[in-house]
Design an enzyme around this catalytic site. Structure first.
Site, PDB file in Angstrom:
ATOM      1  CD  GLU A 224      -2.867  -1.225   0.148  1.00  0.00           C
ATOM      2  OE1 GLU A 224      -3.056  -0.177  -0.510  1.00  0.00           O
ATOM      3  OE2 GLU A 224      -3.469  -2.282  -0.106  1.00  0.00           O
ATOM      4  CB  CYS A 258      -1.170   7.197   1.536  1.00  0.00           C
ATOM      5  SG  CYS A 258      -2.587   6.203   2.047  1.00  0.00           S
TER       6      CYS A 258
END
Length: 470
Positions: A224, A258
């Site tokens: 991720e 993110c």
């Protein structure tokens, strides 16, 4: 089921030259302790109880390391984890059940299933920006899937790391779930061991290293990562709502998210009005002096503070731009007159700086985005469904929203993950269970009759095969 501890000295006899905790967990897993539905559900209940018991220490640690307010810390970390546990518990029995599937004519008489098998020992490498949520959300999926877990929290949020270690040690034995603190040397030692799965959340450069190291042992990975996630505002967007949601998505956690909008791509006809509205909502959410706002999140360390501060030299500052080096705070900042060649547009910003690009034609914006690595998220603001579908179909990205930011990550029925340089694999809800589960294919063949056409020497075998497959 009660835990049966195996002394480390006994586990390591004839060991495989691996990290002692990996050795211990693999031995314990192979005894089958984690397989039953009853055991897994009980551990999910323990995780929930653990979060309730340690709520105050968690919130205090997040305040100390990142200056997160109680509201932001609870909403973005604890509430998310409790929701994830709830959905895993609700669906666990169904997710674990072998899945019966159809079969072609060649398999007449057989029964065919997909069995759900845990991988074994899982390593979760967590980042610092949401240090509780991103450490434990994968653990919830791994536990539901029947694995043992090693958690490597980020050393950049040491107080949170300490709390995670203490609460895991209080609720779980190390042969089942263990926390190992330290820097990259600890991670390297773990990656040198024969783990069964690695789940990494962090930057693209480190993700490449993790994948390379795991690849040496052919260990499957989920990565991720991140990237430069655009927010596109077209001329038919509802600007007031767009501005409000962009400010929320960008400056939550001081931009250290993110999937935060990394840059703004706005149609030239609405640029001036949108900027004014963004400035309005920035002041409404954080005050006219954000550096003095006691709940405004700080940058995690001096290295990242100096990196983000350097971006303030690019373009023209429309608002914000002030900083406090002692408290490591940087104001929510809008930058205009930037180009793709500026440093602020080279890498993921991961901070409260929002550069603005302008376009005349939507196809032009799409082309510029697709010329670059696929982002983790994309946000499009505009009312035309035709243009919404054009963006969705034309641009590769992990996931995103139409007329919102960040909200897709809060839906447990949607998979979350990247594509290309923004990541590999996905999780959340059932997708977390699937990520940490090997889907084993089983054919249970009939013994009441036999199909002789498949054997050598069958006179009609070729004719039957051609008839079936064409």
């Amino acid at each position: 089921m009660t835990f049966i501890s195996t002394p480390s000295s006994e586990v390591n006899k004839g060991g495989l030259g691996m990290h002692p905790v990996v050795d211990q967990q693999k031995t314990w897993f192979q005894k089958g302790h984690t397989k039953s539905y009853e055991f897994r559900r009980k551990q999910l209940e323990r995780l929930k109880k653990m979060l309730i018991t340690f709520e105050k220490p968690i919130l205090d640690a997040l305040k100390f390391d990142l200056n997160k307010s109680e509201y932001e810390a609870y909403a973005s970390e604890l509430a998310f984890l409790k929701s994830e546990i709830h959905h895993q518990m609700k669906d666990l029995k169904k997710l674990m059940r072998p899945e019966k599937v159809k079969a072609p004519l060649t398999h007449t008489g057989s029964k065919n299933y997909i069995y759900k098998e845990p991988y074994g020992t899982v390593l979760v490498i967590a980042p610092w920006n949401y240090p509780v949520q991103l450490a434990l959300a994968p653990v919830i999926g791994a536990v539901a899937a029947g694995n043992t877990v090693i958690i490597k929290p980020s050393e950049l949020t040491p107080t949170v790391s300490w709390v995670i270690k203490k609460m895991i040690e209080q609720y779980f034995p190390p042969e089942y779930i263990a926390v190992l603190e330290g820097d990259k040397e600890v991670t390297q030692q773990l990656l040198d061991s024969p783990l069964d799965y690695v789940f990494f959340t962090g930057s693209v450069p480190v993700g490449k290293i993790v994948m390379e190291q795991a690849g040496k042992r052919l260990i499957p990975v989920t990565l991720e990562l991140g990237g430069k996630s655009p927010a596109i505002v077209h001329k038919d967007a509802k600007l007031d709502l767009a501005a409000k949601r962009i400010v929320w998505g960008k400056y939550t956690n001081a931009g250290q998210t993110c999937i935060a909008p990394d840059y703004l791509f706005v149609h030239q006809d609405v640029k001036e009005e949108l900027i004014a509205k963004i400035q309005h909502y920035t002041a409404e959410f954080y005050g006219n002096a954000p550096l003095e706002n006691p709940d405004y999140v700080k940058i995690v360390n001096d290295k990242h503070f100096d990196r983000i501060k350097g971006y303030l030299n690019d373009g023209t500052t429309l608002s914000g731009g002030a900083f406090d080096s002692v408290r490591r705070k940087i104001e929510p900042t809008l930058l205009d007159d930037v180009s793709w060649d500026d440093s602020v547009m080279q890498d993921e910003i991961f901070g409260p700086v929002l550069p603005i690009l302008t376009y005349e034609n939507l196809d032009e914006a799409i082309e510029q985005i697709t010329d670059r690595p696929k982002p983790l998220a994309l946000y499009y603001f505009g009312e035309s469904e035709e243009n919404q579908e054009k963006v969705i179909q034309s641009v590769g990205f992990g996931g995103g929203c139409i007329n919102d930011t960040l909200y897709h990550i809060l839906n447990p029925y949607l998979p979350f993950g990247g594509v290309g340089e923004s990541g590999i694999g996905s999780y959340h809800g059932k997708y977390s269970f699937d990520t940490f589960t090997h889907h084993k294919s089983i054919t249970k063949q009939s013994t009441k009759f036999d199909q002789n056409f498949r054997y050598p020497g069958s006179e009609v075998g070729l004719k039957i095969i051609k008839r079936i497959f064409g």
